[in-house]
Scaffold this active site. Structure first.
Site, short mmCIF file in Angstrom:
data_model
loop_
_atom_site.label_atom_id
_atom_site.label_comp_id
_atom_site.label_asym_id
_atom_site.label_seq_id
_atom_site.Cartn_x
_atom_site.Cartn_y
_atom_site.Cartn_z
N PHE A 140 -17.39 10.94 3.16
CA PHE A 140 -16.55 10.51 2.04
C PHE A 140 -16.87 9.08 1.66
O PHE A 140 -17.05 8.21 2.51
CB PHE A 140 -15.08 10.62 2.41
CG PHE A 140 -14.16 10.08 1.35
CD1 PHE A 140 -13.86 10.84 0.22
CD2 PHE A 140 -13.61 8.81 1.45
CE1 PHE A 140 -13.02 10.35 -0.77
CE2 PHE A 140 -12.78 8.30 0.47
CZ PHE A 140 -12.48 9.08 -0.65
N ARG B 75 0.04 15.29 -3.24
CA ARG B 75 -1.36 14.89 -3.08
C ARG B 75 -2.24 16.08 -3.44
O ARG B 75 -2.11 17.16 -2.83
CB ARG B 75 -1.60 14.46 -1.63
CG ARG B 75 -3.01 13.98 -1.34
CD ARG B 75 -3.20 12.56 -1.82
NE ARG B 75 -4.51 12.04 -1.47
CZ ARG B 75 -4.79 11.41 -0.33
NH1 ARG B 75 -3.83 11.23 0.56
NH2 ARG B 75 -5.99 10.95 -0.10
N GLY C 94 -3.54 -1.61 7.18
CA GLY C 94 -4.70 -2.24 7.80
C GLY C 94 -6.01 -1.55 7.56
O GLY C 94 -7.06 -2.10 7.83
N ALA C 95 -6.00 -0.32 7.02
CA ALA C 95 -7.24 0.43 6.87
C ALA C 95 -8.10 -0.13 5.75
O ALA C 95 -9.22 -0.57 5.98
CB ALA C 95 -6.92 1.90 6.61
N ASN C 96 -7.58 -0.10 4.52
CA ASN C 96 -8.34 -0.60 3.38
C ASN C 96 -7.72 -1.87 2.80
O ASN C 96 -8.00 -2.23 1.66
CB ASN C 96 -8.41 0.47 2.28
CG ASN C 96 -9.16 1.70 2.73
OD1 ASN C 96 -10.21 1.59 3.33
ND2 ASN C 96 -8.60 2.87 2.46
N ASP C 97 -6.87 -2.50 3.56
CA ASP C 97 -6.09 -3.61 3.02
C ASP C 97 -6.43 -4.95 3.66
O ASP C 97 -5.74 -5.94 3.41
CB ASP C 97 -4.59 -3.33 3.21
CG ASP C 97 -4.19 -1.97 2.69
OD1 ASP C 97 -4.52 -1.67 1.54
OD2 ASP C 97 -3.57 -1.20 3.44
N ASP D 130 0.86 -1.17 0.00
CA ASP D 130 0.00 0.00 0.00
C ASP D 130 0.91 1.23 0.00
O ASP D 130 2.09 1.13 0.34
CB ASP D 130 -0.89 -0.02 1.25
CG ASP D 130 -1.82 1.17 1.32
OD1 ASP D 130 -2.32 1.59 0.27
OD2 ASP D 130 -2.00 1.70 2.43
N ASP E 108 -4.67 6.01 -4.29
CA ASP E 108 -4.33 7.37 -4.70
C ASP E 108 -4.33 7.50 -6.21
O ASP E 108 -4.46 6.53 -6.95
CB ASP E 108 -2.96 7.76 -4.13
CG ASP E 108 -2.85 9.26 -3.88
OD1 ASP E 108 -3.68 10.01 -4.44
OD2 ASP E 108 -1.95 9.67 -3.14
#
Length: 1212
Positions: A611, A667, A887-890, A496, A733
């Site tokens: 979001f 970003r 660990g968030a979106n993985d 990630d 991203d």
């Protein structure tokens, strides 16, 4: 074509129903990893009688076989029957594992309730109930069901099939959740609880006695018990007693560890029994235990928060939730109620997670305007919840399918064949000697315990145990130890980006306002922003909240808001300034600068659209104090926001300017707003659809942030690339930012070329297509250091001006781009692709997917599901895949990978097999080094145990030839003192300090391994036979007379074979304890080295300086009476074996001369799929840059869109 009449159709449907009624086999969850094949069985009286006779005749062995292979129970005791009559079902899962499950009944107290269940549980079930249904269900309202792996399946009496028990998480429209669940009565809830069970996730912690019985019934310990009984009959009492004691200690340690781990897991997933308020209809609420909740209950979330015990969808009010237990992400998330605009959608927890409170998550705060309650409808309970699914993944893990373990089982079978040959030889020899039949049986059975060592499975796990302990000391925790060996074989590692390769936090770079369709000069000092819509957008468009007085929320929102020097106030007592609304208020900290006409500049956040990764944006509706209208502010992905804006407000140079920033790894977030009509009031705002207000926006500008690489990232990536390991970035991203980061961290080398893969779905004009073009690099942009602005020196870059002034004084982007020079030789091609293109290729270009996955390096804008799909596609190509994420979106990808490492501070995480307290990717190198060391250790221990068996096998066959055998204490010295010590300490050697290009072997049947074992076995046989013939050549040697009881243990044959073979065990241990390039040198393993020196010294002492007392104790012949020359010759045999063994292992097996032979033999075998694809790409002109690929052709050249590629022209 003739149509069926109504009567014909009825007959046809009736026949179909009867056919389905008689089915004895069916499939559940077709096509997925949870696919199950069911076969139905019922009792058979005749088979039962025969079965019990078999049990008696086999002395209970049949029961043991059924315990090991449950499906035998169905074959031996039952007969096949129709599904509707099944008493038990045999279930085979996707991996071929069989289980036998009893079918139970739920008795309901009235038929209407049962019919209500059928209508509610099965959304697609037909309404009509015919006579066949009565045959199946009878008159009594019963429901037949079975539970498998904590999931309940019930009999559908109308479809004649078992079905997974459904809840509100599948097939339920959002409108149904709003309209049909105002609260369940106590009786309805009780009936539902009968069907769904208690709302609890309980992991059974078995008693020590039950664990002991299950452990003893393990085939390994059954073999141990049989061996001990055999040795006792053979009067090897000391040996049998020692093995019994060691087995007892081993079982005790195993029971303690199993109980401890089970208790730890139970404590981790368990929760305190608490009460919750449940609506009984209207305004009537009742406090009930959490475990009594059922799908459909309407619950009130406590104002001060709670830990969720179920999955529930919010229907009123908002919640601030900490989901770190499930995702590893500690940033609180705002949950909003399910809106009526989503009424036509079918509710799923995945698509509506912004409205869903998941079990195990902590509700920190609740909010509701006025005195009403925050309400949620329970959608899933127990093991069906998101937390329950994670726990089930731990309790019932996916089989690893590691080739090493499969080969080990095959090798054990080979040893069994060798044992059978030895048994035949032993029977022939001992029969010719006239031995007693009982003794022949004992000797023959004894060969099995020699050739197939009982300690083999334990020895193979020693390296993994040591590696797990070393990883724990390094801050890496593993909940699946077998996966450590997978780390040793990884050849592709996915990362990630945000929080993994780059820092969690962002640094504010500045704002680029837009006006009159052109970007203005960037503003770096945000507190100096004038009062404008762009300022209000940054101050309000976020999901921040105050928790215990501290501002919490998404890190990006925190940095954006804090850079303004504004303050935020939560709803309080004074709500008169905003009608009846109690909004969150934001205002400048320095109030004096923003007061005009005695009216403070304050903005209230009236409505928030959170979001969504699928929508790539968030919005808020606000009202500024003193204004007579509301406004909507939006922020999100630049392309998405620009598409929602009035085209007349979007700068003409939007794409070039955006590309200028993203290509440098910055970003970029776009900002926009729109004033709402004055007639729009608060009540309308609370019910309005976001699609109706998120349109025709005015483009405000770009918010630019820096996301710096972690200092450890580039060195680690360099280490992996030097070790010839493929690295892949998988991020949510933007693709330009991801490509820039991939270059900065070294995934893409400076001379390498990046090809952007743009796939478009079919539209009205043309079919689906793929456009291939090179990524662009800025070359001559006017970059000037700003002298008046400081930047954090740690960022490693200067502040940049990326604009020039035109004649009107406006800032415009220069078109200074060049293509990558395609004429250079040597650079590699990397593919970069977005999640949208990945989905198009998966749907319309499946034949292209293998090449994309093989050459892809950057996968951007990937959803969590797509990350998991990528991992699975790589695995289909035979890659051994590692995944590292925050660990968030993985979570899904971490669980799908062969070795998933979650960067988290938590010691125990259910999101991944590995959890690292080290918040950077250095843990990847550590895990891989340990994995390689553990894998090589497992191979070494296995080869050692195999040679140990063969050495002892050759010894006893030679001795059996003369009716001799080793004594009890000689066996003890070999098996316990030598072999056990070596097997335990061999794996203590630590990992090598660096990763090398060479990969450790992954298969025991590799040519070099087989050659090593075969050569060592031949050498063992040759040396032992040579020692025996040397003994026979002595003038004082007399051949012992044949013994019918085969008890001749004190003989010269047994003494010589024992002494010579004891050196062999030590020598092969040295040969198989290889150090670099995967482990440290053997001399760093001090315990092993000291034990080897001690064992060698003691064996030498026994041979050269034997004491009569020791000779008597070991039942040896009087060796001290013989000449020193005889003993020195025997010592020479031992030294010669050690030298020749080492020479064969290091100079022949590992020689560079044989490597071409190994490769030639390997090429004849099946090749990994990714290597085949790589060869296809290498031998073709792929990727087809500058061309377009359509589904029906390959890389068709289209003239009107062709872009000429060379080093001088520019790409537009």
């Amino acid at each position: 074509m003739n149509r069926l009449t109504d009567s014909t159709a009825s007959v046809s449907l009736s026949n179909m129903a009867n056919t389905r009624l008689l089915l004895t086999k069916m499939m559940l969850n077709d096509g997925g990893e949870e696919e199950l094949v069911l076969r139905s069985y019922e009792k058979d009286g005749l088979k039962m009688v025969i079965f019990y006779l078999m049990v008696v005749l086999s002395l209970g062995l049949v029961l043991l076989l059924i315990y090991w292979k449950p499906e035998l129970e169905c074959y031996l005791k039952k007969r096949r029957c129709a599904l509707y009559k099944a008493e038990v079902v045999m279930i085979k899962d996707h991996y071929g594992h069989a289980s036998v499950v009893k079918v139970d009944y739920i008795f309901l107290d009235d038929v209407s309730t049962a019919e209500g269940y059928n209508r509610h549980v099965y959304h697609d079930a037909p309404v009509d109930v015919d006579d066949t249904t009565v045959l199946v269900t009878g008159d009594s309202p019963t429901i037949r069901y079975f539970d498998f792996q904590q999931i309940r399946y019930i009999w559908d009496a109308q479809q004649y099939t078992f079905r997974k028990l459904e809840d509100l998480s599948s097939g339920t429209r959002c409108a149904t959740i709003h309209d049909e669940f105002p609260g369940l009565s106590a009786s309805t809830q009780a009936h539902k609880r009968l069907l769904h069970g208690l709302n609890s996730i309980v992991i059974e912690v078995k008693s020590y006695w039950r664990l002991f019985i299950e452990e003893v019934l393990n085939p390994f310990y059954i073999f141990q018990v049989c061996s001990i009984i055999l040795w006792a009959f053979d009067e090897y009492y000391y040996y049998a007693s020692c093995i019994f004691l060691i087995s007892l200690i081993s079982i005790s340690v195993s029971l303690y560890e199993t109980k401890r781990q089970s208790q730890t897991l139970s404590d981790m997933v368990g929760s305190l029994e608490t009460n919750i308020s449940v609506c009984r209809g209207g305004q009537e609420f009742e406090e009930i235990p959490n475990q009594n909740l059922v799908p459909g209950d309407l619950i009130a979330i406590p104002p001060h928060g709670c830990v969720m015990m179920c999955d529930a969808v919010l229907v009123a009010g908002t919640c601030i939730v900490n989901e770190s237990m499930l995702t590893g992400e500690s940033v609180p998330v705002t949950k909003t109620p399910l809106s009526h605009q989503e009424d036509e959608e079918v509710y799923t927890p995945e698509n509506h997670k912004r409205h869903t409170l998941f079990a195990g998550t902590h509700v920190v705060q609740t909010r509701y305007y006025g005195q009403a309650k925050v309400l949620a409808v329970v959608v899933r309970t127990g093991f069906n919840t998101a937390k329950g699914e994670l726990v089930r993944a731990i309790l019932y893990p996916k089989p690893l399918g590691f080739k090493f373990y499969q080969d080990a089982m095959r090798f054990i079978l080979f040893l069994a064949v060798v044992a059978s040959l030895g048994m035949i030889y032993s029977i022939i020899i001992e029969t010719q000697m006239g031995a007693y039949p009982g003794k022949i049986v004992l000797r023959v059975l004894d060969i099995i315990t020699i050739v197939v060592p009982p300690a083999l499975p334990a020895a193979m796990t020693v390296g993994t145990v040591y590696a797990q302990n070393r990883l724990k000391k390094a801050g890496i925790f593993c909940i699946s130890p077998p996966r450590i060996n997978f780390c040793g074989r990884i050849n592709t590692f996915c990362f990630d980006k945000t929080g993994t390769l780059t820092e969690d936090g962002l640094d504010m770079w500045g704002v680029v306002p837009a006006q009159n369709q052109c970007f203005q000069e960037p503003i770096r000092k945000l507190p100096e922003l004038p009062r404008s819509q762009i300022l209000v957008c940054m101050a309000t468009c976020h999901s921040l909240t105050l928790i215990d007085g501290e501002l919490m929320g998404d890190p990006l929102d925190l940095i954006m808001f804090n850079s303004l020097n504004w303050s935020l106030e939560e709803p309080g007592q004074d709500n008169t300034k905003y009608d009846t609304l109690m909004p969150t208020i934001v205002k400048p900290s320095d109030k004096d600068s923003f007061i005009s006409d005695e009216v403070p500049f304050e903005v209230g956040i009236v409505r928030q659209f959170t979001f969504s990764s699928s929508m790539q944006r968030m919005s808020v509706i606000t009202r500024t104090l003193g204004h007579n209208h509301m406004e909507i502010y939006s922020k999100g992905a630049p392309e998405k926001i620009a598409s929602l804006c009035n085209p007349e407000t979007v700068p003409e140079n939007f794409q070039p300017v955006l590309h200028t920033y993203t290509v440098q790894g910055l970003r970029v977030i776009a900002l926009a707003y729109r004033p709402l009509e004055a007639k729009v009031n608060w009540h309308q705002v609370q019910r309005i659809s976001r699609d109706k207000v998120e349109c025709n926006l005015t483009f405000l500008g770009l918010l630019v942030m820096q996301n710096q690489l972690k200092p450890e990232t580039t060195p680690v990536i360099r280490t992996l690339l030097e070790a010839k390991l493929r690295t892949v970035m998988v991020t949510g991203d933007m693709i330009q930012t991801a490509v820039s980061v991939s270059r900065n961290c070294g995934m893409v080398q400076p001379r390498d070329k990046v090809v952007i893969v743009n796939a478009h779905p079919p539209d009205k004009q043309q079919t689906a297509r793929i456009e291939w073009e090179y990524a662009e690099l800025p070359t001559d942009i006017d970059i000037v250091s700003e002298q008046d602005t400081d930047i954090d020196s740690d960022a490693g870059q200067d502040s940049l001006k990326l604009f020039r002034r035109d004649q009107d004084g406006r800032a415009c982007c220069r078109k200074g781009y060049r293509t990558v020079n395609v004429s250079d030789e040597g650079p590699r091609h990397h593919l970069a692709i977005t999640g949208k293109s990945f989905a198009v290729i998966t749907a319309h270009f499946p034949e292209m997917l293998e090449k994309i996955c093989t050459k892809g390096t950057v996968f951007a804008r990937m959803s969590p599901e797509q990350k998991c799909q990528l991992i699975q596609n790589l695995q289909k190509l035979d890659y051994i895949v590692g995944m590292c994420g925050d660990g968030a979106n993985d979570c899904e990808a971490l669980k799908a990978a062969h070795a998933g490492i979650s960067l988290s501070e938590a010691e125990a995480s259910v999101a991944a097999p590995f959890t690292s307290r080290i918040s950077n990717i250095e843990c990847v190198v550590t895990a891989m080094r340990e994995g390689r060391a553990a894998l090589v250790t497992s191979f070494g221990c296995f080869k050692y145990m195999a040679l140990y068996s063969f050495i002892q096998f050759v010894s006893v066959l030679i001795l059996y030839t003369f009716g001799a055998n080793l004594s009890d204490f000689e066996f003890l010295y070999i098996d316990l003192v030598i072999t056990t010590t070596i097997a335990v300490l061999m794996g203590y050697t630590g990992p090598y300090h660096k990763l090398v290009r060479k990969k450790p072997p992954g298969s025991l049947v590799k040519v070099s391994n087989l050659l090593s074992i075969i050569m060592q076995v031949l050498l063992v046989g040759g040396m032992q036979v040579s020692a025996y013939f040397y003994l026979r050549s002595q003038s004082w040697y007399e051949e012992p007379p044949p013994s019918k009881d085969l008890e001749n243990v004190q003989s010269w044959e047994s003494t010589v074979i024992f002494l010579v073979s004891s050196y062999m065990y030590i020598s092969v241990a040295f040969c198989f304890s290889k150090g670099p390039p995967f482990r440290k040198p053997i001399y760093t393993n001090y315990p092993f080295l000291i034990s080897m020196m001690f064992l060698f010294g003691f064996s030498t002492f026994l041979l050269l300086l034997p004491l009569p007392e020791i000779e008597h104790f070991l039942e040896m012949k009087e060796l001290h009476e013989k000449s020193i020359t005889f003993r020195l010759y025997l010592f020479g045999f031992a030294v010669a074996f050690a030298i020749m063994s080492s020479f064969m292992e290091y100079m022949i097996v590992d020689s560079s001369m044989l490597k071409p032979c190994y490769k030639a033999i390997k090429k004849r075998g099946p090749q990994n799929r990714y290597k085949v694809v790589e060869n296809e790409i290498k031998n073709s002109d792929w990727p087809p840059v500058g061309q377009v690929t359509f589904p029906t052709t390959n890389a068709i050249h289209v003239s009107d869109i062709h872009v000429e590629m060379n080093s001088q022209s520019a790409i537009h």
